[in-house]
Design an enzyme around this catalytic site. Structure first.
Site, short mmCIF file in Angstrom:
data_model
loop_
_atom_site.label_atom_id
_atom_site.label_comp_id
_atom_site.label_asym_id
_atom_site.label_seq_id
_atom_site.Cartn_x
_atom_site.Cartn_y
_atom_site.Cartn_z
CB SER A 1 -1.05 -0.01 1.12
OG SER A 1 -1.86 -1.00 1.10
CG HIS B 1 -2.62 -3.40 -3.08
ND1 HIS B 1 -3.56 -4.49 -2.37
CD2 HIS B 1 -2.10 -2.58 -2.47
CE1 HIS B 1 -3.49 -3.74 -1.11
NE2 HIS B 1 -2.70 -2.75 -1.12
CG HIS C 1 -1.01 -6.42 -1.05
ND1 HIS C 1 -0.53 -5.45 -1.04
CD2 HIS C 1 -1.86 -6.53 0.21
CE1 HIS C 1 -0.59 -4.79 0.25
NE2 HIS C 1 -1.71 -5.61 1.18
MG MG Z 1 -4.37 1.91 2.93
ZN ZN Z 2 -2.67 -4.67 2.38
#
Ligand code: MG
Ligand code: ZN
Length: 439
Positions: free
Chosen positions: A80, A301, A403
């Site tokens: 992130s 993502h 992710h």
């Molecule tokens: Mg965030």
């Molecule tokens: Zn995450």
């Protein structure tokens, strides 16, 4: 690494917007972890079963394209921090980077450019407000978990001698009120109204202001405030509307879609999607009454490898998900406190267990209860078991606790929205917004 730096420089120069008049106000919304399985899943989750069609959601109505999300290395999968850095500065960096480049040099963010142009600026999140996504708009740090240093930047990184963010709403007061430094006092000295009671959100009626409503993050939408982001969005748009003489820039984050994805907790994820959807509806409503405003929504993502349908079975059961009333960890806690296990299970999940499943669950609860207070492995196993039962009953699949590199949706609405159509790199979304802000 050199190759991708050149590639992103080329992308940046190729996206200069010619002859498109810039919107006055920009509303930028990021669903953390919101890959396409989340927006599709939410559509089926929200479907009215009494009609033959599957109704469109706000995500379908505003959809314009897809974005690539890879960071500036050969991993393909972003975190992130690198994702938000790309989305806020138009530059790809390494995982963990908060608005710094691969040499750890600060990158100017679109919020900082907006402030230098005299726009009113705001950041809103349901995580701590110094978490990676909002941080990458107003702080610079080599590592996302340096939370105190990131919070310091909200005071210390000044634009033309002024604080950069006129409105901050989210959690995280433990990082702002510390033994070594009291940033809340410093905000107050700088003229900010401070509020820590979420029930008094509506009493914030002038800027500058900072609302830090939790020690760290808000609880999950499914467990407590189901509308906390949409409530903050509404208050934010009303405050920005009173301070829009020179336009405004705001970034609002649905922070915890990602956290439910990491937890592989589908009911948790759908409740976060619902709060995010309602916040987007408020933003769209603002654009409808203020057509000189642009709304752009995307994700950094996808998370968890969420799959709608699993194990070779052609079905996904949203009715099961709708029956689940709490996050996996809260259900596990309730089971450990209960004297009537099956009735608590029914109450929290509405999922019917067969005899073997009920016995196994009861055993896991007993083991977790008997665990010494300084141990957590049996309790963790119980939480995982609860989530597995929900995934199994709903036929939801997950491939990872992390992710994935799948492309993410782009939604856009209002003035300049056409610029975001098609397939973009995440840095192109940022460079297009930056070009608008600079005009
Ligand atoms: Mg965030
Ligand atoms: Zn995450």
């Amino acid at each position: 690494m050199k190759k991708s730096l050149i590639a992103s420089a080329v992308l940046f120069s190729s996206t200069a917007i010619a002859n498109v008049e810039a919107p006055k106000n920009i509303i930028y919304m990021i669903g953390d972890g919101m890959g396409p399985a989340y927006t599709a899943g939410y559509r089926y989750y929200m479907d009215d079963p009494s009609t033959k069609v599957v109704e469109k959601t706000i995500f379908d109505e505003l959809f314009v394209g897809m974005a690539r999300t890879s960071p500036d290395d050969d991993t393909v999968v972003t975190d992130s921090a690198a994702g938000a850095t790309a989305l806020s500065t138009a530059t790809k960096s390494y995982n963990g980077a908060i608005a710094v480049d691969t040499d750890k040099k600060p990158l100017t963010t679109m919020l900082q450019i907006a402030k230098s142009k005299g726009l009113t600026t705001a950041l809103v999140a349901t995580s701590q407000i110094n978490h990676a996504t909002p941080a990458s708009f107003a702080a610079h740090n080599e590592y996302r978990r340096n939370y105190n240093e990131i919070a310091d930047d909200y005071i210390d990184v000044k634009i033309n001698g002024k604080l950069a963010v006129d409105l901050l709403l989210g959690g995280g007061y433990k990082y702002f009120i510390r033994e070594d430094r009291d940033l809340v006092s410093e905000f107050k000295q700088a003229g900010y109204h401070y509020e820590s009671d979420f029930d008094k959100l509506n009493t914030i009626n002038s800027l500058p202001a900072i609302g830090l409503f939790k020690e760290t993050a808000f609880a999950y939408a499914i467990d407590q405030y189901p509308t906390r982001l949409s409530d903050m969005a509404e208050q934010t748009f009303s405050l920005l509307d009173k301070n829009k003489e020179n336009g405004f820039f705001v970034m609002l984050e649905g922070s915890q879609i990602d956290w439910c994805g990491h937890a592989n907790d589908v009911a948790c994820a759908m409740a976060e999607m619902d709060d995010f959807a309602n916040a987007i509806k408020k933003a769209k409503h603002y654009v409808d009454s203020n057509p000189d405003t642009l709304l752009v929504v995307t994700a950094d993502h996808s998370t968890g490898g969420l799959t709608l349908g699993a194990n070779g079975d052609y079905s996904w059961h949203t009715n099961v998900i709708k029956g689940v009333k709490a996050s996996g960890s809260k259900i596990a806690k309730a089971l450990m406190k209960s004297d009537n296990l099956l009735s608590t299970w029914q109450d929290k999940t509405a999922i019917t267990l067969d005899k073997d499943q009920a016995e196994l669950l009861a055993n896991k609860v007993i083991t977790a209860k008997n665990e010494k207070s300084d141990e957590t492995s049996a309790k963790k196993q119980l939480v995982e078991h609860v989530k597995m039962l929900i995934s199994k009953a709903s036929n939801t699949g997950w491939t990872t606790s992390g992710h994935t590199a799948i492309d993410v949706p782009i939604l856009a609405y209002g003035k300049g929205a056409d610029e975001f159509r098609g397939h973009l790199d995440n840095t192109e979304i940022a460079s297009k917004l930056i070009n608008f802000i600079k005009q």
